[in-house]
Design a protein around this motif. Structure first.
Motif, PDB file in Angstrom:
ATOM      1  N   GLU A 291    -144.274  -6.315  80.015  1.00 20.81           N
ATOM      2  CA  GLU A 291    -145.158  -5.221  79.604  1.00 20.81           C
ATOM      3  C   GLU A 291    -144.394  -4.069  78.958  1.00 20.81           C
ATOM      4  OE1 GLU A 291    -148.651  -3.667  78.617  1.00 20.81           O
ATOM      5  OE2 GLU A 291    -148.336  -5.641  79.511  1.00 20.81           O
ATOM      6  N   ARG A 292    -143.255  -3.695  79.502  1.00 18.79           N
ATOM      7  CA  ARG A 292    -142.486  -2.590  78.900  1.00 18.79           C
ATOM      8  C   ARG A 292    -142.042  -2.936  77.481  1.00 18.79           C
ATOM      9  NH1 ARG A 292    -138.518   0.613  82.829  1.00 18.79           N
ATOM     10  NH2 ARG A 292    -138.003   1.374  80.768  1.00 18.79           N
ATOM     11  N   THR A 293    -141.652  -4.196  77.292  1.00 19.14           N
ATOM     12  CA  THR A 293    -141.232  -4.643  75.959  1.00 19.14           C
ATOM     13  C   THR A 293    -142.415  -4.583  75.005  1.00 19.14           C
ATOM     14  OG1 THR A 293    -139.605  -6.101  76.985  1.00 19.14           O
ATOM     15  CG2 THR A 293    -140.166  -6.535  74.685  1.00 19.14           C
ATOM     16  N   HIS A 294    -143.556  -5.063  75.462  1.00 18.13           N
ATOM     17  CA  HIS A 294    -144.779  -5.045  74.650  1.00 18.13           C
ATOM     18  C   HIS A 294    -145.125  -3.600  74.261  1.00 18.13           C
ATOM     19  CE1 HIS A 294    -148.645  -7.123  73.570  1.00 18.13           C
ATOM     20  NE2 HIS A 294    -148.947  -5.863  73.419  1.00 18.13           N
ATOM     21  N   GLN A 295    -145.057  -2.692  75.209  1.00 19.43           N
ATOM     22  CA  GLN A 295    -145.363  -1.285  74.943  1.00 19.43           C
ATOM     23  C   GLN A 295    -144.371  -0.675  73.955  1.00 19.43           C
ATOM     24  OE1 GLN A 295    -145.361   0.362  78.873  1.00 19.43           O
ATOM     25  NE2 GLN A 295    -147.405  -0.410  79.358  1.00 19.43           N
ATOM     26  N   PHE A 296    -143.099  -1.048  74.061  1.00 19.87           N
ATOM     27  CA  PHE A 296    -142.085  -0.550  73.128  1.00 19.87           C
ATOM     28  C   PHE A 296    -142.451  -0.917  71.697  1.00 19.87           C
ATOM     29  CE2 PHE A 296    -138.397  -1.680  70.544  1.00 19.87           C
ATOM     30  CZ  PHE A 296    -137.772  -0.449  70.438  1.00 19.87           C
ATOM     31  N   TYR A 297    -142.770  -2.190  71.475  1.00 20.09           N
ATOM     32  CA  TYR A 297    -143.107  -2.614  70.117  1.00 20.09           C
ATOM     33  C   TYR A 297    -144.405  -1.965  69.640  1.00 20.09           C
ATOM     34  CZ  TYR A 297    -139.299  -5.929  70.279  1.00 20.09           C
ATOM     35  OH  TYR A 297    -138.061  -6.496  70.362  1.00 20.09           O
ATOM     36  N   ALA A 298    -145.392  -1.838  70.515  1.00 20.79           N
ATOM     37  CA  ALA A 298    -146.651  -1.183  70.142  1.00 20.79           C
ATOM     38  C   ALA A 298    -146.402   0.270  69.730  1.00 20.79           C
ATOM     39  CB  ALA A 298    -147.655  -1.252  71.290  1.00 20.79           C
TER      40      ALA A 298
ATOM     41  N   GLY B 269    -145.303   0.595  66.188  1.00 24.10           N
ATOM     42  CA  GLY B 269    -146.202   0.174  65.117  1.00 24.10           C
ATOM     43  C   GLY B 269    -146.485  -1.307  65.022  1.00 24.10           C
ATOM     44  N   TYR B 270    -146.009  -2.100  65.961  1.00 19.60           N
ATOM     45  CA  TYR B 270    -146.263  -3.544  65.935  1.00 19.60           C
ATOM     46  C   TYR B 270    -147.557  -3.852  66.678  1.00 19.60           C
ATOM     47  CZ  TYR B 270    -141.562  -4.108  64.146  1.00 19.60           C
ATOM     48  OH  TYR B 270    -140.444  -4.037  63.361  1.00 19.60           O
ATOM     49  N   PHE B 271    -148.203  -4.949  66.304  1.00 15.70           N
ATOM     50  CA  PHE B 271    -149.450  -5.342  66.958  1.00 15.70           C
ATOM     51  C   PHE B 271    -149.459  -6.845  67.173  1.00 15.70           C
ATOM     52  CE2 PHE B 271    -150.085  -5.377  62.421  1.00 15.70           C
ATOM     53  CZ  PHE B 271    -150.714  -6.592  62.184  1.00 15.70           C
ATOM     54  N   ASP B 272    -150.313  -7.292  68.107  1.00 18.18           N
ATOM     55  CA  ASP B 272    -150.451  -8.725  68.380  1.00 18.18           C
ATOM     56  C   ASP B 272    -151.043  -9.403  67.164  1.00 18.18           C
ATOM     57  OD1 ASP B 272    -149.488  -8.560  70.957  1.00 18.18           O
ATOM     58  OD2 ASP B 272    -151.456  -8.167  71.819  1.00 18.18           O
ATOM     59  N   ASP B 273    -150.437 -10.517  66.808  1.00 14.42           N
ATOM     60  CA  ASP B 273    -150.892 -11.230  65.627  1.00 14.42           C
ATOM     61  C   ASP B 273    -151.197 -12.686  65.938  1.00 14.42           C
ATOM     62  OD1 ASP B 273    -150.179 -13.203  63.807  1.00 14.42           O
ATOM     63  OD2 ASP B 273    -148.670 -12.089  62.799  1.00 14.42           O
ATOM     64  N   GLY B 274    -151.113 -13.081  67.184  1.00 17.29           N
ATOM     65  CA  GLY B 274    -151.401 -14.462  67.538  1.00 17.29           C
ATOM     66  C   GLY B 274    -150.715 -14.840  68.831  1.00 17.29           C
ATOM     67  N   LEU B 275    -150.608 -16.105  69.048  1.00 15.25           N
ATOM     68  CA  LEU B 275    -150.003 -16.609  70.266  1.00 15.25           C
ATOM     69  C   LEU B 275    -149.090 -17.759  69.903  1.00 15.25           C
ATOM     70  CD1 LEU B 275    -149.895 -16.630  73.367  1.00 15.25           C
ATOM     71  CD2 LEU B 275    -151.798 -18.231  73.314  1.00 15.25           C
ATOM     72  N   LEU B 276    -147.879 -17.720  70.390  1.00 10.25           N
ATOM     73  CA  LEU B 276    -146.903 -18.771  70.173  1.00 10.25           C
ATOM     74  C   LEU B 276    -146.933 -19.679  71.394  1.00 10.25           C
ATOM     75  CD1 LEU B 276    -144.442 -19.840  68.549  1.00 10.25           C
ATOM     76  CD2 LEU B 276    -143.048 -18.280  69.904  1.00 10.25           C
TER      77      LEU B 276
END
Length: 72
Positions: free
Chosen positions: A35-42, A45-52
């Motif tokens: 979650e912390r990593t996800h919040q850092f990228y958000a 300016g990054y956003f979810d673009d799909g699922l790997l």
């Protein structure tokens, strides 16, 4: 070393280098549950673009415990 701005500086360099080499998009792959990593990228300016989708194979799977623990 969290909170010292190092990650932001690294991302700024990556983005500047992508621009310099005429890149159009920066894509980041990360493990779910960070979650912390996800919040850092958000925040940057990054956003979810799909699922790997990933599957750890028996050969070398020990090197990726986050994938092995997801198997059902």
């Amino acid at each position: 070393m969290r909170g010292q701005g190092i990650g932001g500086k690294m991302m700024a360099w990556i983005e500047a280098e992508a621009e310099r080499t005429e890149g159009a998009v920066v894509r980041i792959a990360m493990v779910l549950g960070r979650e912390r990593t996800h919040q850092f990228y958000a925040r940057n300016g990054y956003f979810d673009d799909g699922l790997l989708m990933v599957k750890a194979l028996s050969r070398g799977a020990a090197g990726f415990p986050e994938y092995v623990s997801q198997q059902v």
